[in-house]
Design an enzyme around this catalytic site. Sequence first.
Site, PDB file in Angstrom:
ATOM      1  N   ASP A 263       8.824  10.317   3.781  1.00  0.00           N
ATOM      2  CA  ASP A 263       7.670  10.468   2.891  1.00  0.00           C
ATOM      3  C   ASP A 263       6.471   9.737   3.496  1.00  0.00           C
ATOM      4  O   ASP A 263       5.648   9.150   2.796  1.00  0.00           O
ATOM      5  CB  ASP A 263       7.986   9.939   1.487  1.00  0.00           C
ATOM      6  CG  ASP A 263       7.061  10.486   0.410  1.00  0.00           C
ATOM      7  OD1 ASP A 263       6.220  11.356   0.708  1.00  0.00           O
ATOM      8  OD2 ASP A 263       7.171  10.025  -0.745  1.00  0.00           O
ATOM      9  N   GLY A 298       3.965   7.316  -1.406  1.00  0.00           N
ATOM     10  CA  GLY A 298       4.531   7.599  -0.106  1.00  0.00           C
ATOM     11  C   GLY A 298       4.923   6.314   0.578  1.00  0.00           C
ATOM     12  O   GLY A 298       5.094   5.271  -0.060  1.00  0.00           O
TER      13      GLY A 298
END
Length: 370
Positions: A263, A298
């Site tokens: 991510d 993220g």
Amino acid sequence: MSELRSLQGRILTSEGWRRGRIGFDHRIRSIEDIGGSDNAADDAIVLPGFIDLHVHGAAGVDLMEGGDAARTVARAHVRHGTTALLGTTMTAAQADIAHALRGLATAIAEPDPDAARVLGVHLEGPFISPQRLGAQPPLTVEATLESVQRLHALAPIKVLTLAPEIGHHTELIPQLSAMGIRVQLGHSAGTYEDGVAALRAGAAGFTHLFNGMTGVDHYRPGIAAAALAHAEYAELIPDLQHVHAGAIRLALRAIPRLYAVTDATAATGMPDGEYALGSQRVHKCLGCVRLASGSLAGSALTMDQALRNLVEVGLDLADAAHRVSTFPADYLGLSDRGRIEPGACADLVVLDAQLRIVQVHVAGRAVALS
């Protein structure tokens, strides 16, 4: 045929560890045993190249910028052992998503020899729940077959995240699966029953397990509980910030082919500071990436660190390697990646005894690491 090259050391083959020598050009041509101890301390460790199915950015660049962003991002991640990846979008206006996909389409069609291969797109938004945005902006829409087909025509969508409880999403899953798209459940406020119904309809996985979804309350189980009870595959971010080590161990026991993703954002490989994540600004501090509100946004994780973290959590190296290479390849149906065997693509990572990157080969080509 191009010139054959070779690597030797302790090699994780499809049949297990071998102390041997690999002969390869763009594909692996041979694996031969060599003499000596199977556990020589000075042996190089040779693993299949890492495959990251959830990448937003790196090196100060976000994939939603379009243009040449994918080239920069893929060049940054290859230095950490990622030999193939999916470029991942954010929730945004349709025109902005289309712009990002056009840039990714160029990277997919014209591979950079000094970068990780961009295999396709992970469309993480906009078909998610406004109640479980995480770091996504509030621009969600309900998916239709036509809207997905329009985006798929711009660049091949390999993975698509949706919230199954929204509108007709669950009914849409069989049609998306028939297009060759792996539908994942994520950014969802759905119930356990919603998750089970979506799996029965053909959903294949779960997006960053535990994060951005309803959990495992024993009275009102949610999407994460459906994953733990029924999933064969799910992605998880093993940066030890998104998910506690104990929850990682729980997921490893429950989901046979749990695999790692980063991510990763534009902050990956960069110093502390402010970076773009789609249309939003995020802040990297002490290795953690957050919105101004403090919510995780993220990560700055790389796949070599993901491998080391999985080993730290308690996995043996072979198991950890499968979860950063073989399982994501299998999830995409790629029989010639994520494994070391004759005929497989020569995507190879060489590590030292501390599991630090020494060499990376993409389709047999050694990539500069600095």
